[in-house]
Design an enzyme around this catalytic site. Structure first.
Site, mmCIF file in Angstrom:
data_model
loop_
_atom_site.group_PDB
_atom_site.id
_atom_site.type_symbol
_atom_site.label_atom_id
_atom_site.label_comp_id
_atom_site.label_asym_id
_atom_site.label_seq_id
_atom_site.Cartn_x
_atom_site.Cartn_y
_atom_site.Cartn_z
ATOM 1 N N ASN A 1 -16.797 48.096 79.805
ATOM 2 C CA ASN A 1 -17.049 47.432 81.085
ATOM 3 C C ASN A 1 -18.540 47.203 81.287
ATOM 4 O O ASN A 1 -19.386 47.972 80.820
ATOM 5 C CB ASN A 1 -16.395 48.169 82.262
ATOM 6 C CG ASN A 1 -16.657 49.649 82.326
ATOM 7 O OD1 ASN A 1 -17.000 50.283 81.329
ATOM 8 N ND2 ASN A 1 -16.492 50.229 83.499
ATOM 9 N N GLU B 1 -21.033 46.230 84.383
ATOM 10 C CA GLU B 1 -21.162 46.017 85.829
ATOM 11 C C GLU B 1 -22.413 45.212 86.160
ATOM 12 O O GLU B 1 -23.273 44.988 85.307
ATOM 13 C CB GLU B 1 -21.163 47.387 86.536
ATOM 14 C CG GLU B 1 -19.825 48.094 86.336
ATOM 15 C CD GLU B 1 -19.702 49.423 87.056
ATOM 16 O OE1 GLU B 1 -20.731 49.956 87.529
ATOM 17 O OE2 GLU B 1 -18.565 49.924 87.131
ATOM 18 N N CYS C 1 -14.405 44.021 83.408
ATOM 19 C CA CYS C 1 -13.659 45.154 82.861
ATOM 20 C C CYS C 1 -13.769 45.195 81.330
ATOM 21 O O CYS C 1 -13.999 44.166 80.678
ATOM 22 C CB CYS C 1 -12.182 45.040 83.222
ATOM 23 S SG CYS C 1 -11.805 45.419 84.940
ATOM 24 N N GLU D 1 -11.379 45.488 79.199
ATOM 25 C CA GLU D 1 -10.352 44.669 78.549
ATOM 26 C C GLU D 1 -10.800 43.212 78.490
ATOM 27 O O GLU D 1 -10.536 42.503 77.516
ATOM 28 C CB GLU D 1 -9.027 44.768 79.317
ATOM 29 C CG GLU D 1 -8.420 46.177 79.361
ATOM 30 C CD GLU D 1 -8.891 47.007 80.540
ATOM 31 O OE1 GLU D 1 -10.032 46.809 81.011
ATOM 32 O OE2 GLU D 1 -8.131 47.867 80.995
ATOM 33 N N CYS E 1 -6.300 47.252 85.131
ATOM 34 C CA CYS E 1 -6.168 46.747 86.501
ATOM 35 C C CYS E 1 -5.236 45.528 86.502
ATOM 36 O O CYS E 1 -4.915 44.976 85.434
ATOM 37 C CB CYS E 1 -7.541 46.385 87.069
ATOM 38 S SG CYS E 1 -8.209 44.840 86.421
ATOM 39 N N CYS F 1 -6.505 42.498 84.633
ATOM 40 C CA CYS F 1 -6.527 42.657 83.167
ATOM 41 C C CYS F 1 -5.113 42.634 82.581
ATOM 42 O O CYS F 1 -4.928 42.184 81.445
ATOM 43 C CB CYS F 1 -7.267 43.934 82.775
ATOM 44 S SG CYS F 1 -9.057 43.695 82.951
HETATM 45 N N1 THU Z 1 -12.369 49.111 84.831
HETATM 46 C C1 THU Z 1 -12.131 48.627 83.583
HETATM 47 O O1 THU Z 1 -13.068 48.357 82.812
HETATM 48 N N2 THU Z 1 -10.845 48.458 83.212
HETATM 49 C C2 THU Z 1 -9.766 48.743 83.987
HETATM 50 O O2 THU Z 1 -8.663 48.399 83.626
HETATM 51 C C3 THU Z 1 -9.960 49.498 85.245
HETATM 52 C C4 THU Z 1 -11.335 49.424 85.811
HETATM 53 C C5 THU Z 1 -13.771 49.281 85.244
HETATM 54 C C6 THU Z 1 -14.250 48.263 86.246
HETATM 55 C C7 THU Z 1 -15.423 48.992 86.863
HETATM 56 O O3 THU Z 1 -16.570 48.770 86.045
HETATM 57 C C8 THU Z 1 -15.060 50.451 86.767
HETATM 58 O O4 THU Z 1 -13.979 50.526 85.848
HETATM 59 C C9 THU Z 1 -14.621 51.061 88.081
HETATM 60 O O5 THU Z 1 -13.664 50.278 88.700
#
Ligand code: THU
Length: 133
Positions: free
Chosen positions: A45, A47, A56, A58, A89, A92
């Site tokens: 991920n 940010e 994310c 994925e 999520c 994703c």
């Molecule tokens: N996150 C992912 O990378 N994948 C997921 O399927 C769930 C959430 C990340 C997004 C964000 O950077 C952090 O987790 C907290 O939500």
């Protein structure tokens, strides 16, 4: 044994997870895909100070997969942070739907190992996909 490819996928997801850019949530996620042409493709991920621009793990892995010339995902490992189950999520799940089959296995893990395996269909029932168009 969870699956023939689990250990190599877990290792790959674990390494890429360490590279996650997560100054805001501090929640690192790593994803690894086994592709039909037998590659392991990873993503973490990423940010952003403008929070909604975050990506994310994925989604990063999907971008990397397409950029590497592969299109079909056979198996997935996702490693989140903490003790609770980190499942892909909602967004994703739909992103994965574009490139996987309904019976594609998604192994959800934390840093210490495997927690739960579900199929894409378990996570995204009655889904809308490329065949609908
Ligand atoms: N996150 C992912 O990378 N994948 C997921 O399927 C769930 C959430 C990340 C997004 C964000 O950077 C952090 O987790 C907290 O939500």
């Amino acid at each position: 044994m969870i699956s023939k490819n689990f250990d190599s996928l877990f290792k790959a997801a674990s390494s890429v997870r360490k590279l996650a850019h997560v100054p805001y949530s501090n929640f690192k996620v790593g994803a690894a895909f086994l592709t039909e042409d037998n590659k392991i493709i990873t993503g973490c991920n990423v940010e952003n100070a403008a929070y909604p621009q975050s990506q994310c793990a994925e989604a990063t892995a999907i971008g990397n997969m397409i950029s590497n010339g592969s299109q079909k995902i056979l198996e997935i490992v996702v490693i989140g942070s903490g003790d609770l189950l980190c499942s892909p999520c909602g967004g994703c799940r739909q992103r994965i739907r574009e490139f996987a089959s309904l019976d594609t296995k998604i192994h959800m893990c934390n840093e210490n190992g495997h927690m739960k395996t579900s199929t894409l269909e378990d996570l995204l029932p009655d889904s809308f996909g490329p065949e609908n168009l």
